[in-house]
Design a protein around this motif. Sequence first.
Motif, PDB file in Angstrom:
ATOM      1  N   GLY A  61     -18.303  47.154  38.204  1.00 25.96           N
ATOM      2  CA  GLY A  61     -18.427  48.581  38.126  1.00 25.96           C
ATOM      3  C   GLY A  61     -19.610  49.088  38.664  1.00 25.96           C
ATOM      4  N   VAL A  62     -20.483  47.974  39.021  1.00 25.14           N
ATOM      5  CA  VAL A  62     -21.756  48.370  39.670  1.00 25.14           C
ATOM      6  C   VAL A  62     -21.539  49.387  41.134  1.00 25.14           C
ATOM      7  CG1 VAL A  62     -23.948  47.868  40.717  1.00 25.14           C
ATOM      8  CG2 VAL A  62     -22.915  46.610  38.774  1.00 25.14           C
ATOM      9  N   GLY A  63     -20.496  48.773  41.732  1.00 22.02           N
ATOM     10  CA  GLY A  63     -20.139  49.413  43.165  1.00 22.02           C
ATOM     11  C   GLY A  63     -19.591  50.910  42.745  1.00 22.02           C
ATOM     12  N   ALA A  64     -19.013  51.210  41.533  1.00 22.36           N
ATOM     13  CA  ALA A  64     -18.652  52.586  41.181  1.00 22.36           C
ATOM     14  C   ALA A  64     -19.629  53.167  40.810  1.00 22.36           C
ATOM     15  CB  ALA A  64     -17.567  52.478  40.001  1.00 22.36           C
ATOM     16  N   LEU A  65     -20.769  52.648  39.888  1.00 30.04           N
ATOM     17  CA  LEU A  65     -21.989  53.353  40.004  1.00 30.04           C
ATOM     18  C   LEU A  65     -22.666  53.875  41.318  1.00 30.04           C
ATOM     19  CD1 LEU A  65     -24.206  54.405  37.978  1.00 30.04           C
ATOM     20  CD2 LEU A  65     -25.429  52.043  38.192  1.00 30.04           C
ATOM     21  N   LEU A  66     -22.686  53.032  42.274  1.00 32.97           N
ATOM     22  CA  LEU A  66     -23.267  53.495  43.461  1.00 32.97           C
ATOM     23  C   LEU A  66     -22.546  54.773  44.016  1.00 32.97           C
ATOM     24  CD1 LEU A  66     -24.242  50.030  44.965  1.00 32.97           C
ATOM     25  CD2 LEU A  66     -25.880  51.705  44.339  1.00 32.97           C
ATOM     26  N   ASN A  74     -28.932  56.146  46.789  1.00 35.32           N
ATOM     27  CA  ASN A  74     -30.314  56.592  47.585  1.00 35.32           C
ATOM     28  C   ASN A  74     -31.480  55.381  47.618  1.00 35.32           C
ATOM     29  OD1 ASN A  74     -29.350  58.692  48.939  1.00 35.32           O
ATOM     30  ND2 ASN A  74     -29.738  60.070  47.054  1.00 35.32           N
ATOM     31  N   LEU A  75     -31.480  54.734  46.200  1.00 36.27           N
ATOM     32  CA  LEU A  75     -32.506  54.075  45.980  1.00 36.27           C
ATOM     33  C   LEU A  75     -32.201  52.637  46.888  1.00 36.27           C
ATOM     34  CD1 LEU A  75     -32.952  54.170  42.169  1.00 36.27           C
ATOM     35  CD2 LEU A  75     -34.722  54.659  44.034  1.00 36.27           C
ATOM     36  N   LEU A  76     -31.010  52.216  46.638  1.00 34.00           N
ATOM     37  CA  LEU A  76     -30.564  50.767  47.421  1.00 34.00           C
ATOM     38  C   LEU A  76     -30.375  51.268  48.899  1.00 34.00           C
ATOM     39  CD1 LEU A  76     -29.530  48.251  46.963  1.00 34.00           C
ATOM     40  CD2 LEU A  76     -27.502  48.823  46.886  1.00 34.00           C
ATOM     41  N   LYS A  77     -30.083  52.522  49.309  1.00 32.65           N
ATOM     42  CA  LYS A  77     -30.161  53.165  50.763  1.00 32.65           C
ATOM     43  C   LYS A  77     -31.399  52.940  51.433  1.00 32.65           C
ATOM     44  CE  LYS A  77     -30.005  57.293  52.059  1.00 32.65           C
ATOM     45  NZ  LYS A  77     -29.825  58.644  52.098  1.00 32.65           N
ATOM     46  N   TRP A  78     -32.455  53.525  50.745  1.00 28.97           N
ATOM     47  CA  TRP A  78     -33.730  53.444  51.330  1.00 28.97           C
ATOM     48  C   TRP A  78     -34.329  52.098  51.619  1.00 28.97           C
ATOM     49  CZ3 TRP A  78     -35.235  56.924  54.248  1.00 28.97           C
ATOM     50  CH2 TRP A  78     -34.743  58.264  54.115  1.00 28.97           C
ATOM     51  N   ALA A  79     -33.913  51.482  50.463  1.00 25.80           N
ATOM     52  CA  ALA A  79     -34.372  49.803  50.296  1.00 25.80           C
ATOM     53  C   ALA A  79     -33.957  49.095  51.429  1.00 25.80           C
ATOM     54  CB  ALA A  79     -34.254  49.051  49.000  1.00 25.80           C
ATOM     55  N   GLY A  80     -32.502  49.445  51.978  1.00 23.61           N
ATOM     56  CA  GLY A  80     -31.952  48.511  52.807  1.00 23.61           C
ATOM     57  C   GLY A  80     -32.229  49.238  54.291  1.00 23.61           C
ATOM     58  N   ALA A  81     -32.615  50.508  54.281  1.00 23.27           N
ATOM     59  CA  ALA A  81     -33.223  51.004  55.674  1.00 23.27           C
ATOM     60  C   ALA A  81     -34.373  50.385  55.817  1.00 23.27           C
ATOM     61  CB  ALA A  81     -33.259  52.588  55.331  1.00 23.27           C
ATOM     62  N   ALA A  82     -35.320  50.270  54.957  1.00 27.75           N
ATOM     63  CA  ALA A  82     -36.824  49.693  54.966  1.00 27.75           C
ATOM     64  C   ALA A  82     -36.706  48.505  55.617  1.00 27.75           C
ATOM     65  CB  ALA A  82     -37.682  49.775  53.687  1.00 27.75           C
ATOM     66  N   TYR A  83     -35.770  47.784  55.075  1.00 24.19           N
ATOM     67  CA  TYR A  83     -35.368  46.161  55.247  1.00 24.19           C
ATOM     68  C   TYR A  83     -35.029  46.177  56.605  1.00 24.19           C
ATOM     69  CZ  TYR A  83     -34.664  41.181  55.113  1.00 24.19           C
ATOM     70  OH  TYR A  83     -34.471  39.983  55.638  1.00 24.19           O
ATOM     71  N   LEU A  84     -34.102  46.888  57.225  1.00 22.70           N
ATOM     72  CA  LEU A  84     -33.731  46.888  58.840  1.00 22.70           C
ATOM     73  C   LEU A  84     -34.783  47.180  59.536  1.00 22.70           C
ATOM     74  CD1 LEU A  84     -30.128  48.334  58.175  1.00 22.70           C
ATOM     75  CD2 LEU A  84     -30.713  45.792  58.718  1.00 22.70           C
ATOM     76  N   LEU A  85     -35.528  48.364  59.057  1.00 16.78           N
ATOM     77  CA  LEU A  85     -36.608  48.697  60.084  1.00 16.78           C
ATOM     78  C   LEU A  85     -37.721  47.613  60.059  1.00 16.78           C
ATOM     79  CD1 LEU A  85     -37.000  52.435  58.791  1.00 16.78           C
ATOM     80  CD2 LEU A  85     -36.067  51.614  61.080  1.00 16.78           C
ATOM     81  N   TYR A  86     -37.959  46.966  58.955  1.00 15.42           N
ATOM     82  CA  TYR A  86     -38.982  45.900  58.982  1.00 15.42           C
ATOM     83  C   TYR A  86     -38.616  44.684  59.817  1.00 15.42           C
ATOM     84  CZ  TYR A  86     -40.674  41.464  57.431  1.00 15.42           C
ATOM     85  OH  TYR A  86     -41.592  40.270  57.229  1.00 15.42           O
ATOM     86  N   VAL A  87     -37.319  44.413  59.969  1.00 17.46           N
ATOM     87  CA  VAL A  87     -36.767  43.121  60.822  1.00 17.46           C
ATOM     88  C   VAL A  87     -36.937  43.708  62.119  1.00 17.46           C
ATOM     89  CG1 VAL A  87     -34.754  42.006  61.587  1.00 17.46           C
ATOM     90  CG2 VAL A  87     -35.389  42.214  59.003  1.00 17.46           C
ATOM     91  N   VAL A 128     -27.051  42.366  51.231  1.00 16.78           N
ATOM     92  CA  VAL A 128     -27.330  42.888  49.778  1.00 16.78           C
ATOM     93  C   VAL A 128     -27.971  44.453  49.848  1.00 16.78           C
ATOM     94  CG1 VAL A 128     -28.515  42.658  47.563  1.00 16.78           C
ATOM     95  CG2 VAL A 128     -27.345  40.758  48.510  1.00 16.78           C
ATOM     96  N   LEU A 129     -28.884  44.395  50.569  1.00 18.37           N
ATOM     97  CA  LEU A 129     -29.531  45.895  50.442  1.00 18.37           C
ATOM     98  C   LEU A 129     -28.916  47.139  50.949  1.00 18.37           C
ATOM     99  CD1 LEU A 129     -33.298  44.533  51.138  1.00 18.37           C
ATOM    100  CD2 LEU A 129     -32.031  45.585  48.896  1.00 18.37           C
ATOM    101  N   ASN A 130     -27.583  46.823  51.542  1.00 14.45           N
ATOM    102  CA  ASN A 130     -26.735  47.830  52.288  1.00 14.45           C
ATOM    103  C   ASN A 130     -25.713  48.305  51.468  1.00 14.45           C
ATOM    104  OD1 ASN A 130     -25.183  49.445  53.904  1.00 14.45           O
ATOM    105  ND2 ASN A 130     -24.995  47.942  55.766  1.00 14.45           N
ATOM    106  N   PRO A 131     -25.876  49.465  50.857  1.00 14.99           N
ATOM    107  CA  PRO A 131     -24.950  49.991  49.775  1.00 14.99           C
ATOM    108  C   PRO A 131     -23.548  50.375  50.140  1.00 14.99           C
ATOM    109  CG  PRO A 131     -26.537  51.802  50.240  1.00 14.99           C
ATOM    110  CD  PRO A 131     -27.061  50.426  51.201  1.00 14.99           C
ATOM    111  N   LEU A 208     -32.348  53.343  60.856  1.00 15.66           N
ATOM    112  CA  LEU A 208     -32.485  54.838  60.851  1.00 15.66           C
ATOM    113  C   LEU A 208     -30.996  55.494  60.399  1.00 15.66           C
ATOM    114  CD1 LEU A 208     -34.709  55.388  63.997  1.00 15.66           C
ATOM    115  CD2 LEU A 208     -35.064  55.776  61.632  1.00 15.66           C
ATOM    116  N   LYS A 209     -30.084  54.840  61.058  1.00 12.80           N
ATOM    117  CA  LYS A 209     -28.565  55.412  60.725  1.00 12.80           C
ATOM    118  C   LYS A 209     -28.335  55.127  59.070  1.00 12.80           C
ATOM    119  CE  LYS A 209     -23.871  54.676  61.919  1.00 12.80           C
ATOM    120  NZ  LYS A 209     -22.755  53.777  62.936  1.00 12.80           N
ATOM    121  N   LEU A 210     -28.809  54.126  58.576  1.00 16.85           N
ATOM    122  CA  LEU A 210     -28.412  53.870  57.125  1.00 16.85           C
ATOM    123  C   LEU A 210     -29.253  55.017  56.254  1.00 16.85           C
ATOM    124  CD1 LEU A 210     -27.459  52.362  54.587  1.00 16.85           C
ATOM    125  CD2 LEU A 210     -29.280  50.746  54.839  1.00 16.85           C
ATOM    126  N   ALA A 211     -30.289  55.136  56.710  1.00 16.31           N
ATOM    127  CA  ALA A 211     -31.504  55.932  56.128  1.00 16.31           C
ATOM    128  C   ALA A 211     -30.792  57.475  56.009  1.00 16.31           C
ATOM    129  CB  ALA A 211     -32.676  56.174  56.536  1.00 16.31           C
TER     130      ALA A 211
END
Length: 218
Positions: A61-66, A74-87, A128-131, A208-211
């Motif tokens: 049900g966590v996916g349903a919460l997202l 948005n929290l997971l989205k920004w974390a994922g975007a930041a990680y992709l930008l870092y890489v 994991v960081l891609n919602p 950027l696309k994810l963000a």
Amino acid sequence: MPDTHQLLLFIAAGWLLNLTPGPDVLYIVTHSLRSGARAGIVAGLGITTGCFVHIFAAALGVGALLAASATAFNLLKWAGAAYLLYVGVRLLFSRAQGNVLPSASINAGAPLSVDLWRVYSGGFWTNVLNPKVAIFFLAFVPQFISPGTTQTTWVFLALGVLFNVNAIPVNIGWALAAAWMARRASLVQRGMHWLDRVAGALFITFGLKLALTDNPVS
């Protein structure tokens, strides 16, 4: 569980989706080109492990919460975007001399100087960081669950695991294909640092696309 026809359709659709280039495929190919098939396969295993997190989360049900909560998404989205930008930035500014892969060493099967744990964990966090992966499972898998099915959570979990296991040979195929190209294309060998720049730019684009992605069900 779906009938045989639906199950075969599910498997075929999964293979086609996993063949589609994206951040995960780019991560596998980049490491195979730089460090050989072993690194690419390890990258794929990291991505597979990350995907299992999304499968179990969606089943619980966590996916349903997202999907329902703009804040959580948005929290997971920004974390994922930041990680992709870092890489992407790290690849963009990586040192050229450390990226050239000696062809003879690959052909001889010699051990390569690469931190496989770092490759594995990078693949894990890329996924994991891609919602959008969690939202994908919530949208895709239920289409193959027959109406009136009891124990839908377990059926969802079984189909999700099947989808992820079927992705393993596809990921290995990407790794082997990229390593094969690196061994045989002298231009790739000489221009490996430029491939890093291209890969870095693509990771930044994906970040950027994810963000800029909105919750698809909000």
